[in-house]
Scaffold this motif. Structure first.
Motif, PDB file in Angstrom:
ATOM      1  N   SER A   1       0.824  -1.204   0.000  1.00  0.00           N
ATOM      2  CA  SER A   1       0.000   0.000   0.000  1.00  0.00           C
ATOM      3  C   SER A   1       0.864   1.263   0.000  1.00  0.00           C
ATOM      4  CB  SER A   1      -0.924  -0.027   1.211  1.00  0.00           C
ATOM      5  OG  SER A   1      -1.677   1.160   1.299  1.00  0.00           O
ATOM      6  N   LEU A   2       1.943   1.214   0.813  1.00  0.00           N
ATOM      7  CA  LEU A   2       2.835   2.378   0.887  1.00  0.00           C
ATOM      8  C   LEU A   2       3.568   2.613  -0.422  1.00  0.00           C
ATOM      9  CD1 LEU A   2       4.510   2.366   4.420  1.00  0.00           C
ATOM     10  CD2 LEU A   2       3.415   4.303   3.287  1.00  0.00           C
ATOM     11  N   GLN A   3       3.994   1.524  -1.050  1.00  0.00           N
ATOM     12  CA  GLN A   3       4.708   1.670  -2.317  1.00  0.00           C
ATOM     13  C   GLN A   3       3.838   2.332  -3.377  1.00  0.00           C
ATOM     14  OE1 GLN A   3       5.969  -2.371  -2.990  1.00  0.00           O
ATOM     15  NE2 GLN A   3       8.054  -1.990  -2.212  1.00  0.00           N
TER      16      GLN A   3
ATOM     17  N   GLU B   1      -7.714   1.651  11.606  1.00  0.00           N
ATOM     18  CA  GLU B   1      -7.885   1.408  10.169  1.00  0.00           C
ATOM     19  C   GLU B   1      -8.791   2.459   9.536  1.00  0.00           C
ATOM     20  OE1 GLU B   1      -9.343  -2.559  10.195  1.00  0.00           O
ATOM     21  OE2 GLU B   1      -7.352  -3.482   9.999  1.00  0.00           O
ATOM     22  N   ARG B   2      -9.861   2.816  10.233  1.00  0.00           N
ATOM     23  CA  ARG B   2     -10.765   3.854   9.700  1.00  0.00           C
ATOM     24  C   ARG B   2     -10.051   5.199   9.617  1.00  0.00           C
ATOM     25  NH1 ARG B   2     -14.605   1.339  13.126  1.00  0.00           N
ATOM     26  NH2 ARG B   2     -14.420   3.020  14.674  1.00  0.00           N
ATOM     27  N   ILE B   3      -9.297   5.518  10.650  1.00  0.00           N
ATOM     28  CA  ILE B   3      -8.569   6.802  10.641  1.00  0.00           C
ATOM     29  C   ILE B   3      -7.561   6.831   9.507  1.00  0.00           C
ATOM     30  CG2 ILE B   3      -6.917   8.211  11.932  1.00  0.00           C
ATOM     31  CD1 ILE B   3      -8.303   7.282  14.508  1.00  0.00           C
ATOM     32  N   GLU B   4      -6.840   5.727   9.314  1.00  0.00           N
ATOM     33  CA  GLU B   4      -5.819   5.686   8.259  1.00  0.00           C
ATOM     34  C   GLU B   4      -6.458   5.802   6.882  1.00  0.00           C
ATOM     35  OE1 GLU B   4      -3.003   4.202   5.313  1.00  0.00           O
ATOM     36  OE2 GLU B   4      -4.935   3.281   5.849  1.00  0.00           O
ATOM     37  N   ARG B   5      -7.618   5.129   6.683  1.00  0.00           N
ATOM     38  CA  ARG B   5      -8.287   5.222   5.384  1.00  0.00           C
ATOM     39  C   ARG B   5      -8.754   6.657   5.109  1.00  0.00           C
ATOM     40  NH1 ARG B   5     -10.586   0.155   6.839  1.00  0.00           N
ATOM     41  NH2 ARG B   5     -12.461   1.199   7.619  1.00  0.00           N
TER      42      ARG B   5
ATOM     43  N   THR C   1      -4.783  11.946  -0.666  1.00  0.00           N
ATOM     44  CA  THR C   1      -4.901  11.807  -2.122  1.00  0.00           C
ATOM     45  C   THR C   1      -5.604  13.023  -2.730  1.00  0.00           C
ATOM     46  OG1 THR C   1      -5.018   9.400  -1.877  1.00  0.00           O
ATOM     47  CG2 THR C   1      -5.763  10.329  -3.972  1.00  0.00           C
ATOM     48  N   GLU C   2      -6.585  13.550  -1.976  1.00  0.00           N
ATOM     49  CA  GLU C   2      -7.320  14.719  -2.480  1.00  0.00           C
ATOM     50  C   GLU C   2      -6.645  16.032  -2.123  1.00  0.00           C
ATOM     51  OE1 GLU C   2     -11.143  14.244  -0.787  1.00  0.00           O
ATOM     52  OE2 GLU C   2     -11.719  12.536  -2.077  1.00  0.00           O
ATOM     53  N   GLY C   3      -5.509  15.949  -1.452  1.00  0.00           N
ATOM     54  CA  GLY C   3      -4.765  17.152  -1.098  1.00  0.00           C
ATOM     55  C   GLY C   3      -5.324  17.914   0.071  1.00  0.00           C
ATOM     56  N   LEU C   4      -6.114  17.241   0.917  1.00  0.00           N
ATOM     57  CA  LEU C   4      -6.735  17.919   2.047  1.00  0.00           C
ATOM     58  C   LEU C   4      -5.947  17.751   3.345  1.00  0.00           C
ATOM     59  CD1 LEU C   4     -10.481  17.013   1.365  1.00  0.00           C
ATOM     60  CD2 LEU C   4      -9.249  19.122   0.751  1.00  0.00           C
ATOM     61  N   SER C   5      -4.919  16.882   3.345  1.00  0.00           N
ATOM     62  CA  SER C   5      -4.080  16.718   4.528  1.00  0.00           C
ATOM     63  C   SER C   5      -2.634  16.534   4.109  1.00  0.00           C
ATOM     64  CB  SER C   5      -4.546  15.508   5.359  1.00  0.00           C
ATOM     65  OG  SER C   5      -4.317  14.311   4.651  1.00  0.00           O
ATOM     66  N   SER C   6      -1.736  16.736   5.055  1.00  0.00           N
ATOM     67  CA  SER C   6      -0.304  16.675   4.746  1.00  0.00           C
ATOM     68  C   SER C   6       0.217  15.252   4.913  1.00  0.00           C
ATOM     69  CB  SER C   6       0.468  17.600   5.685  1.00  0.00           C
ATOM     70  OG  SER C   6       0.395  17.130   7.029  1.00  0.00           O
TER      71      SER C   6
ATOM     72  N   SER D   1       1.350  10.048   7.827  1.00  0.00           N
ATOM     73  CA  SER D   1       2.356   9.231   8.520  1.00  0.00           C
ATOM     74  C   SER D   1       1.946   8.976   9.960  1.00  0.00           C
ATOM     75  CB  SER D   1       3.717   9.924   8.477  1.00  0.00           C
ATOM     76  OG  SER D   1       4.188  10.023   7.158  1.00  0.00           O
ATOM     77  N   ASP D   2       1.367   9.979  10.596  1.00  0.00           N
ATOM     78  CA  ASP D   2       0.877   9.818  11.961  1.00  0.00           C
ATOM     79  C   ASP D   2      -0.185   8.718  12.032  1.00  0.00           C
ATOM     80  OD1 ASP D   2       2.016  11.054  14.029  1.00  0.00           O
ATOM     81  OD2 ASP D   2       0.574  12.711  14.192  1.00  0.00           O
ATOM     82  N   ALA D   3      -1.111   8.761  11.094  1.00  0.00           N
ATOM     83  CA  ALA D   3      -2.186   7.766  11.062  1.00  0.00           C
ATOM     84  C   ALA D   3      -1.636   6.380  10.750  1.00  0.00           C
ATOM     85  CB  ALA D   3      -3.223   8.170  10.019  1.00  0.00           C
ATOM     86  N   GLN D   4      -0.623   6.326   9.871  1.00  0.00           N
ATOM     87  CA  GLN D   4      -0.034   5.035   9.534  1.00  0.00           C
ATOM     88  C   GLN D   4       0.716   4.435  10.723  1.00  0.00           C
ATOM     89  OE1 GLN D   4       2.183   6.330   6.113  1.00  0.00           O
ATOM     90  NE2 GLN D   4       0.657   5.553   4.658  1.00  0.00           N
ATOM     91  N   ARG D   5       1.490   5.265  11.416  1.00  0.00           N
ATOM     92  CA  ARG D   5       2.203   4.760  12.595  1.00  0.00           C
ATOM     93  C   ARG D   5       1.222   4.265  13.658  1.00  0.00           C
ATOM     94  NH1 ARG D   5       5.873   9.036  11.412  1.00  0.00           N
ATOM     95  NH2 ARG D   5       4.657  10.493  12.707  1.00  0.00           N
ATOM     96  N   GLN D   6       0.133   5.002  13.808  1.00  0.00           N
ATOM     97  CA  GLN D   6      -0.895   4.584  14.758  1.00  0.00           C
ATOM     98  C   GLN D   6      -1.497   3.240  14.348  1.00  0.00           C
ATOM     99  OE1 GLN D   6      -4.393   7.149  15.016  1.00  0.00           O
ATOM    100  NE2 GLN D   6      -4.381   6.944  17.244  1.00  0.00           N
ATOM    101  N   LEU D   7      -1.712   3.069  13.041  1.00  0.00           N
ATOM    102  CA  LEU D   7      -2.257   1.813  12.529  1.00  0.00           C
ATOM    103  C   LEU D   7      -1.280   0.665  12.748  1.00  0.00           C
ATOM    104  CD1 LEU D   7      -4.287   0.098  10.922  1.00  0.00           C
ATOM    105  CD2 LEU D   7      -3.157   0.907   8.817  1.00  0.00           C
TER     106      LEU D   7
END
Length: 446
Positions: free
Chosen positions: A174-176, A390-394, A401-406, A411-417
């Motif tokens: 997914s990250l790739q 998982e919901r937060i990361e999605r 993807t839509e350019g609404l977050s940095s 990365s914060d959400a991914q580390r949490q996941l």
């Protein structure tokens, strides 16, 4: 006939090749059964029982009839001489004549039957032999419980590592994709380079964790094979799944019954230790009792100046006797009393140790019960936290993807996941391990 012989010779070889060519498959139940039979400690524990049985018979045999035989041959190549007054043979008074008594060759054969009639220490020794055997039978049961727990822990660890690798590979994939899309967006000048670098850091971290998990997988498999008694070079496949195994081990009803101390193998071994000290005390006291034994001796001997003992006309002289021996201890300068006092003190110490073991095991039961209950609670929390992560990361993935977050938010959400995933895996293994530990305390296995 020759072809039939060759066929029977090659069939076992074909069996070996087929076993070597195909990995063995094990469910957890199969792994436990295999380990209880082939684990190195289990094998030696069984041998200890065999030794104890042999020792028990050795002790019993000392009180049964004993027969021994003896053959003795003496060659008096130079007979000892003595002197007697010469006047016996008509010599002058005051003279002496040299005389040799005996014959050059002497042979004797005898057989002795002995029987112990009464000995207090023998009676105690018989009781001690039974206690000795019971100790090693309990030790074998304890070894089986330890092996069962080892196999369960090792099996669960392998499943956790395998599941962790699967999750990390999914995260990496997914990250790739996200990293590739973001890099293309950066080349088009629509995002900053820092965004690409942040994703690159996260991807490198996941890759490192994946490489480490793959290395740990080999070690985990080897630990499982060692606990099962399988050669480390053999290949095995596990058929159980971590999630189904976790669900089957969630049994809150297991913690409801009261703790039966008598079922605990450590308590039984502590009682064995006390019984041994009691028998040692009885043994020292029994040494003050008299002992009685009897024996029957049958023998024959022959003499001659020529070695002709095996000729048919040789004269042999038979003899026989019956004897009874009574040994009565009278006074030992209080040495026997000192040994009895030492044994009595050791017995009192063993009673105190048994009480201590009882209290410690009750505490261990409460601790194991609490940890098992807590592991189930933690599993439910970790499961809910994982679903939330998982919901937060999605959501963050969609916003990014839509350019609404940095990229930092992503990365914060991914580390949490990723953290929630690890906690969830660990919580499943904890349920399996804590239940195994709890079942070991109450001596319950399925």
């Amino acid at each position: 006939m020759k072809q039939l012989t060759l066929l029977f010779f090659f069939i076992p070889l074909l069996s070996v090749f087929s076993q070597d060519g195909k990995p063995q498959a094990f469910s957890l139940r199969d792994a436990i059964s295999y380990g209880l039979e082939h684990n190195y400690d289990a094998v030696n524990a069984s041998r200890d029982i065999d030794k104890a049985k042999a020792r028990k018979w050795e002790t019993t045999a000392t009180g049964l009839p004993q027969i021994s035989g003896n053959v003795n041959y003496v060659n008096n190549f130079k007979l000892q001489k003595s002197v007697i007054p010469g006047e016996i043979f008509g010599g002058a008074p005051g003279s002496f004549v040299e005389v040799a008594f005996g014959t050059r060759h002497t042979m004797a054969a005898s057989a002795t039957l002995s029987q112990l009639i009464f000995d207090g220490s023998y009676i105690v020794a018989l009781q001690a032999a039974k206690t000795y055997l019971a100790y090693y039978q309990n030790a074998k049961q304890k070894s089986d419980l330890d092996i069962r727990e080892q196999v369960i822990n090792a099996y669960g660890t392998v499943l956790m590592v395998e599941e962790n690798i699967r999750i990390l590979e999914s995260n990496q994939s997914s990250l790739q994709k996200t990293f590739g899309d973001t890099r293309e967006t950066f080349r088009n000048g629509l995002v900053e380079e820092e965004t690409v670098e942040q994703l690159q850091i996260t991807l490198a971290s996941v890759q490192s964790s994946l490489d480490n998990a793959r290395r740990l997988r080999d070690i985990a498999y080897e630990m499982l094979k060692l606990s099962m008694g399988i050669d480390l070079s053999e290949q095995i496949v596990l058929t159980d799944q971590l999630d189904t195994l976790t669900t089957s081990n969630m049994d809150l009803a297991l913690t409801q019954p009261a703790f039966n101390l008598e079922n605990n193998i450590d308590y039984q071994i502590a009682k064995n230790f006390r019984d041994q000290r009691l028998l040692e005390y009885k043994l020292e006291r029994s040494k003050a009792l008299p002992s009685l034994s009897a024996n029957v001796n049958l023998g024959t001997n022959a003499f001659g100046n020529q070695f002709d003992f095996f000729q048919g006309d040789k004269k042999w002289f038979d003899y026989s006797n019956v004897g009874v021996t009574l040994n009565v201890p009278i006074f030992s300068s209080f040495g026997r009393k000192a040994r009895t006092d030492q044994a009595r003190i050791a017995l009192e110490q063993s009673k105190t140790q048994l009480t201590q073991a009882e209290q410690a095991l009750r505490l261990e039961f409460e601790r194991a019960k609490s940890e098992y209950d807590f592991s189930i609670s933690q599993y439910q929390t970790a499961k809910e936290s994982l679903a939330l992560a998982e919901r937060i990361e999605r959501k963050q993935q969609t916003k990014f993807t839509e350019g609404l977050s940095s990229s930092f938010d992503l990365s914060d959400a991914q580390r949490q996941l990723y953290s929630a995933q690890q906690q969830y895996l660990q919580s499943m293994v904890d349920i399996i391990n804590k239940k195994a530990a709890f079942e070991k305390i109450i001596n319950q296995s399925k």
